[in-house]
Design a protein around this motif. Structure first.
Motif: not given
Length: 154
Positions: A93-95, A90-91, A36, A3, A81, A83, A38, A40, A8
């Motif tokens: 958390q995913r990063s 969300v951004l 990645l 990661d 994705e 989400p 995203l 959202v 992201v």
């Protein structure tokens, strides 16, 4: 690829988000990272048909943003994705374990003070990785702004 070698980027169909995506892809190419992307979707109605038109709109906008980059995406691994949730959290958390989080500047300038969007502000306050804010093309800036989070002191 871990990661830490992933970038992201938040994409919402706006010109600012397309600029952020273009910057993320160029940086991924320069650093041999993956992206990645995203988009959202906060709305998720329960439908009997099983088709969520809101998510489909986000997916379409995300695909259009990627297609608009043309050949610059060659040789870059890009996962896209859509989400469900609130964009800022969300951004973030995913990063959490990413090399950086990239967002476009949607804010406005008032008396030489930048007023950022709520999503950008949330990401700047809560992200655990560096945040890159890419200004809208043509804005009067010197380029992207990168901020690193302060280490947590216990």
């Amino acid at each position: 690829m871990n990661d830490k070698s992933r970038i992201v980027v938040g994409v919402d169909g706006s010109p600012a988000a397309r600029g952020a995506l273009a910057w993320a892809v160029a940086e991924a190419k320069r650093t041999n990272a993956s992206v990645l992307a995203l988009s959202v979707c906060q709305l998720n109605p329960s439908l009997d048909e099983g088709i969520d038109p809101f998510s489909e709109r986000h997916r379409h906008d995300l695909e259009a943003a990627l297609e608009s980059l043309g050949p610059s995406v060659l040789d870059v691994r890009i996962d896209a994705e859509v989400p469900q949730g609130v964009a800022g959290p969300v951004l973030v958390q995913r990063s959490a374990d990413a090399a950086c989080l990239v967002v476009g500047e949607h804010g406005s300038h008032r008396a030489d003070v930048l007023v950022m969007s709520s999503v950008t502000s949330y990401c700047l306050r809560h992200a655990l990785c560096p945040v890159v804010v890419v200004p809208l093309e043509g804005a009067h800036h010197d380029g992207p702004l990168m901020l690193r989070p302060e280490p947590q002191v216990r």
